[in-house]
Write a protein that holds these residues in place. Structure first.
Motif, PDB file in Angstrom:
ATOM      1  N   ARG A  73       0.828  -1.215   0.000  1.00  0.00           N
ATOM      2  CA  ARG A  73       0.000   0.000   0.000  1.00  0.00           C
ATOM      3  C   ARG A  73       0.860   1.262   0.000  1.00  0.00           C
ATOM      4  NH1 ARG A  73      -4.332   1.619  -2.393  1.00  0.00           N
ATOM      5  NH2 ARG A  73      -5.796   2.844  -1.132  1.00  0.00           N
ATOM      6  N   ILE A  74       2.010   1.212   0.634  1.00  0.00           N
ATOM      7  CA  ILE A  74       2.933   2.357   0.612  1.00  0.00           C
ATOM      8  C   ILE A  74       3.470   2.559  -0.804  1.00  0.00           C
ATOM      9  CG2 ILE A  74       5.148   3.218   1.452  1.00  0.00           C
ATOM     10  CD1 ILE A  74       4.525   1.862   4.132  1.00  0.00           C
ATOM     11  N   LYS A  75       3.720   1.467  -1.524  1.00  0.00           N
ATOM     12  CA  LYS A  75       4.161   1.577  -2.925  1.00  0.00           C
ATOM     13  C   LYS A  75       3.062   2.190  -3.792  1.00  0.00           C
ATOM     14  CE  LYS A  75       7.503  -2.232  -2.867  1.00  0.00           C
ATOM     15  NZ  LYS A  75       7.809  -3.612  -3.349  1.00  0.00           N
ATOM     16  N   ASP A  76       1.793   1.845  -3.498  1.00  0.00           N
ATOM     17  CA  ASP A  76       0.665   2.460  -4.220  1.00  0.00           C
ATOM     18  C   ASP A  76       0.673   3.974  -4.034  1.00  0.00           C
ATOM     19  OD1 ASP A  76      -0.221  -0.014  -5.064  1.00  0.00           O
ATOM     20  OD2 ASP A  76      -1.759  -0.196  -3.507  1.00  0.00           O
ATOM     21  N   TYR A  77       0.931   4.414  -2.806  1.00  0.00           N
ATOM     22  CA  TYR A  77       0.964   5.848  -2.495  1.00  0.00           C
ATOM     23  C   TYR A  77       2.091   6.531  -3.261  1.00  0.00           C
ATOM     24  CZ  TYR A  77       1.958  10.132   0.138  1.00  0.00           C
ATOM     25  OH  TYR A  77       2.221  11.435   0.500  1.00  0.00           O
ATOM     26  N   LYS A  78       3.267   5.927  -3.248  1.00  0.00           N
ATOM     27  CA  LYS A  78       4.416   6.527  -3.938  1.00  0.00           C
ATOM     28  C   LYS A  78       4.149   6.638  -5.440  1.00  0.00           C
ATOM     29  CE  LYS A  78       7.999   4.896  -0.714  1.00  0.00           C
ATOM     30  NZ  LYS A  78       9.191   4.036  -0.552  1.00  0.00           N
ATOM     31  N   LYS A  79       3.554   5.602  -6.012  1.00  0.00           N
ATOM     32  CA  LYS A  79       3.260   5.603  -7.441  1.00  0.00           C
ATOM     33  C   LYS A  79       2.237   6.670  -7.792  1.00  0.00           C
ATOM     34  CE  LYS A  79       1.747   2.568 -11.194  1.00  0.00           C
ATOM     35  NZ  LYS A  79       1.307   1.183 -11.556  1.00  0.00           N
ATOM     36  N   ALA A  80       1.227   6.833  -6.932  1.00  0.00           N
ATOM     37  CA  ALA A  80       0.150   7.790  -7.206  1.00  0.00           C
ATOM     38  C   ALA A  80       0.578   9.235  -7.008  1.00  0.00           C
ATOM     39  CB  ALA A  80      -1.049   7.488  -6.309  1.00  0.00           C
ATOM     40  N   THR A  81       1.500   9.478  -6.085  1.00  0.00           N
ATOM     41  CA  THR A  81       1.881  10.853  -5.733  1.00  0.00           C
ATOM     42  C   THR A  81       3.248  11.271  -6.241  1.00  0.00           C
ATOM     43  OG1 THR A  81       2.857  10.188  -3.604  1.00  0.00           O
ATOM     44  CG2 THR A  81       0.492  10.684  -3.638  1.00  0.00           C
ATOM     45  N   GLY A  82       4.099  10.303  -6.630  1.00  0.00           N
ATOM     46  CA  GLY A  82       5.450  10.617  -7.063  1.00  0.00           C
ATOM     47  C   GLY A  82       6.408  10.903  -5.919  1.00  0.00           C
ATOM     48  N   LYS A  83       5.951  10.733  -4.691  1.00  0.00           N
ATOM     49  CA  LYS A  83       6.810  10.988  -3.530  1.00  0.00           C
ATOM     50  C   LYS A  83       7.631   9.749  -3.213  1.00  0.00           C
ATOM     51  CE  LYS A  83       3.749  14.462  -1.527  1.00  0.00           C
ATOM     52  NZ  LYS A  83       2.970  14.897  -0.350  1.00  0.00           N
ATOM     53  N   ASP A  84       8.768   9.980  -2.563  1.00  0.00           N
ATOM     54  CA  ASP A  84       9.646   8.859  -2.242  1.00  0.00           C
ATOM     55  C   ASP A  84      10.223   9.040  -0.835  1.00  0.00           C
ATOM     56  OD1 ASP A  84      10.981   6.456  -2.670  1.00  0.00           O
ATOM     57  OD2 ASP A  84      12.779   7.478  -3.420  1.00  0.00           O
TER      58      ASP A  84
END
Length: 227
Positions: free
Chosen positions: A121-132
């Motif tokens: 789910r954290i990877k989903d967030y990074k993919k959707a927002t571009g944040k790392d």
């Protein structure tokens, strides 16, 4: 002569004296009643540090994991009155009791932080927002965790909205909780089967358990009754 302290502390059966004690009146002596101790509920030594409560197995295991940590003095709260912040505040209490660095394991996977998020789910967030950020950064930052949780709930709400009439009759916070526990796909199956699709996690917490828990204390309108 009868000794007052010995009479009061004696735990076995005793006979009343035939003469009045100089220390105790007859009415005081007659008021001494031997009470049978209450049977203690089955528990573990660790759980005896906490008051008995209606914990699910998953919640109690979380309690057991943080016994050595100082308990929060008040519930975790987010500012604002909107339903998203209200839901997130309640979810945090259920998942972590407000402890941002707690890490648990289920089915060989790790879940971290206030909302107990897994890597996927954290990877989903990074993919959707571009944040790392690293998992260490996530574990140590309340701000990052709250940002992820707000995106998480917003993403769930978008998927609920896409269901249209299929989601009518269900409590919104209840469906949010189902999606958090069982994923968005699991939430859709839960709706399409009229709650017959109801798997449990490794701690025996079912989708319906979470639906019921979050529905009936929600500020949102509840249009489906108890199941």
């Amino acid at each position: 002569m009868y000794n007052k302290d010995r009479i009061l502390s004696y735990s076995g059966a005793f006979s009343m004296p035939t003469k009045t004690s100089e220390d105790l009146t007859s009415s005081q002596l007659s008021g001494i009643v031997r009470k049978r101790p209450k049977k203690k509920p089955e528990t573990t030594p660790e759980r005896e540090k906490y008051r008995p409560g209606d914990y699910t197995k998953f919640q109690q295991e979380l309690v057991d994991q943080v016994l050595e940590l100082k308990p929060e003095t008040k519930p975790f709260e987010l500012p604002g009155e909107d339903s998203v912040n209200d839901f997130i505040s309640r979810l945090i209490q259920a998942e972590s009791s407000g402890r941002k660095s707690i890490v648990t394991k289920q089915d060989g996977k790790k879940y971290t932080g206030l909302g107990q998020f897994g890597d996927a789910r954290i990877k989903d967030y990074k993919k959707a927002t571009g944040k790392d950020f690293s998992m260490s950064d996530f574990r140590d930052s309340k701000k990052i965790q709250i940002d992820v949780m707000k995106w998480h709930v917003s993403d769930i709400d978008k998927n609920i909205a896409k269901l249209g009439d299929k989601a009518k009759g269900f409590n919104k916070d209840g469906l949010r909780a189902v999606a958090h526990l069982g994923g968005i796909t699991g939430m859709k199956k839960f709706i399409s089967t009229n709650m017959e699709y109801n798997p449990e996690d490794s701690n025996q917490t079912s989708l319906k358990d979470y639906y019921n828990r979050f529905s009936f204390s929600s500020k949102d309108e509840t249009v489906r009754g108890e199941v």
